[in-house]
Write a protein that holds these residues in place. Sequence first.
Motif, short mmCIF file in Angstrom:
data_model
loop_
_atom_site.label_atom_id
_atom_site.label_comp_id
_atom_site.label_asym_id
_atom_site.label_seq_id
_atom_site.Cartn_x
_atom_site.Cartn_y
_atom_site.Cartn_z
N GLY A 164 6.82 -3.95 -11.78
CA GLY A 164 6.77 -2.89 -10.77
C GLY A 164 5.43 -2.19 -10.77
O GLY A 164 4.90 -1.81 -9.72
N LEU A 165 4.87 -2.02 -11.97
CA LEU A 165 3.58 -1.35 -12.10
C LEU A 165 2.48 -2.17 -11.41
O LEU A 165 1.62 -1.64 -10.72
N VAL A 166 2.55 -3.48 -11.60
CA VAL A 166 1.62 -4.38 -10.93
C VAL A 166 1.72 -4.16 -9.42
O VAL A 166 0.71 -4.00 -8.72
N GLN A 167 2.96 -4.09 -8.97
CA GLN A 167 3.23 -3.87 -7.56
C GLN A 167 2.58 -2.57 -7.07
O GLN A 167 1.89 -2.53 -6.05
N VAL A 168 2.81 -1.52 -7.84
CA VAL A 168 2.31 -0.20 -7.47
C VAL A 168 0.78 -0.19 -7.43
O VAL A 168 0.16 0.41 -6.55
N ILE A 169 0.17 -0.89 -8.40
CA ILE A 169 -1.29 -0.92 -8.44
C ILE A 169 -1.83 -1.67 -7.21
O ILE A 169 -2.80 -1.24 -6.58
N VAL A 170 -1.16 -2.75 -6.87
CA VAL A 170 -1.57 -3.49 -5.67
C VAL A 170 -1.45 -2.60 -4.43
O VAL A 170 -2.36 -2.51 -3.62
N TRP A 171 -0.32 -1.90 -4.32
CA TRP A 171 -0.13 -1.01 -3.17
C TRP A 171 -1.22 0.06 -3.12
O TRP A 171 -1.80 0.32 -2.07
N SER A 172 -1.44 0.69 -4.28
CA SER A 172 -2.44 1.76 -4.32
C SER A 172 -3.80 1.24 -3.91
O SER A 172 -4.53 1.89 -3.15
N ALA A 173 -4.15 0.05 -4.42
CA ALA A 173 -5.45 -0.52 -4.09
C ALA A 173 -5.56 -0.77 -2.60
O ALA A 173 -6.58 -0.47 -1.97
N ILE A 174 -4.48 -1.31 -2.03
CA ILE A 174 -4.50 -1.59 -0.59
C ILE A 174 -4.66 -0.30 0.20
O ILE A 174 -5.46 -0.21 1.13
N VAL A 175 -3.91 0.72 -0.20
CA VAL A 175 -3.98 2.00 0.50
C VAL A 175 -5.38 2.59 0.35
O VAL A 175 -5.98 3.07 1.31
N TYR A 176 -5.91 2.54 -0.86
CA TYR A 176 -7.21 3.13 -1.15
C TYR A 176 -8.30 2.49 -0.29
O TYR A 176 -9.09 3.16 0.36
#
Lengths: 303, 287
Positions: free
Chosen positions: B114-126
Amino acid sequence: MSEALLHVEGVSKTFESVRAVNDVSFNVGRGEILGFLGPNGAGKTTTIRMILGIFRPDSGTIHCALDGASGEVPKERTGYLPEERGLYSDAKVLELLVYFGELKGLTRTEARQRARTWLERFDLLDWASKRVEKLSKGMQQKIQFTASILHRPDLVVLDEPFSGLDPVNQNLLHEIIGGLRKDGTAILLSSHRMNLVEALCDRIFLIHNGRRVLYGDLEEIKESHGEHAVAMRFTGDGSELAQLPGVANLRLEEGRATFTLERHVGPDAFVRNLPESIEIRALSVDRPPLHDIFVRTIEGRVS
Amino acid sequence: MKLGKVIRWELNQSLRSKQFVIVTILIPVVIGLVAFVASRAIGGKVDASSEPPPPFIIGMFLAFILFLGAFMSGVMTMYGVMKEKQSRVVEMMMSSVSAWELMCGKLIGLGLAGLVQVIVWSAIVYVGAGLFIPISLASLTLVHWITYPLYFILGYLFIASIFGTVGASIKDIHSGGAVGLAGAIPYLPMMFIWLILDKPDTLWIRIAGFFPPFVPGVMLLRIGATPIASEGTRFVPTWEIALSLVSLALGTLLMMRFATKVFEVGMLMTGKSASLRELWRWGRSKA
């Protein structure tokens, strides 16, 4: 049989007011196969789970004599083949075997090497990188078996190991289990297939309603359940048979007869006393099959 | 030792599953598209000279992403535990590892996924949002850098163990019932998001911030919102942060133990789902 490896002593377990296992004691030695039998719901699985440390008995002890010391049954040194398939269906075959091997204390390389050897022996090497769900029932059973012995455990619990296997694979597994016994593994074999139990087991333990009803050497148990089973083919009407001493439960059909011998008449005496008027074409005298002993013992308890 | 192996296995298995890849990539793309269309609809004027986003935006974003991610991996945990129960792999596993190792391994392994997922999401948003508005993390202070990850990770484990408990107590996916609603409790603070952002120092909000299920939601929002909203104090008092973290950590540990117990008892009862009362009994029973 050398010194016993697994000791189960006075073990009981109650679930929500149901006494699943009641004061059960037995042991399994190195290089011995103990047949663990009983009707459905007799308490077999509960006992097995307690042996494997899946849960604790309410009373009584289960311990293992290993390396000269006696203690709790260590999970690394036991193997388990559950009755129902217990594999992650979306995992890949080899990876899953390596994982199970690692959880039993093998290193990654060891586990991989041994898994490959077993896959080869079971003719499943081509399936190593396939998902478990793609395998047939029999193939999964072989994978399950491999997972239970990969780490060369001292004690193996096999619950219906032959289920789903064709005759060729049954023979192969039979041979492998024989090999394990030879290597000194203590084996607890649970099965409803009495012919297999007869072919493999040294001793049997019969459990019913959570209690022991029969326990001991298979040969001796058969001996003590004296009545021999006779089947014969002959020419003639066979009416003489009913007159012979010791003949019971006679069933006559055209040129065929099956009956049991009462305990006081041995097969030897019976054959000598056969009248010449019966022309025998085929004759088999056997001790009672385990199947009959099982049924009689359990039914005797019920009534 | 064994725990590490279980964690690695669960992480690997979920990273490789199709659902995971789809959810990780698809969700931010959909959200991004919606945001893009919405911004066009309201005029889409980008003020290049605007200030970097204040912490409360980042706190809000983290809270959202925590709840979304925890929900995803919570459901995966629930599903995994349930499947394990049904397929009887559980017997294989339990003859090798303890229930605690198995449950922790699942929660942490899936949590890492899930953390991997969240990091990917954050990176995309950023990166994605950075195309339209200037984004900088300059407004974050040390307090934020320390507290956000802690609330995030503990909150994550807490929520995932609730789902794990639900998974261990039900027979199949169709029988969530009352027990399934328990998973919604940590989400309650999100219903009061504007109240929390507006007046983060209100007494009832401060009290809710010590109650484990509400800690992640309330505190992520409060810590972000406090510097701009309150006039007297610039930060949430340190003792409140410490107390809420201790409370959340203890709550998480208890919840994980509870999930393990329910799992231990529940795995034998494949035929039925637990009622709330049974769940309570299972959770406190001795194996």
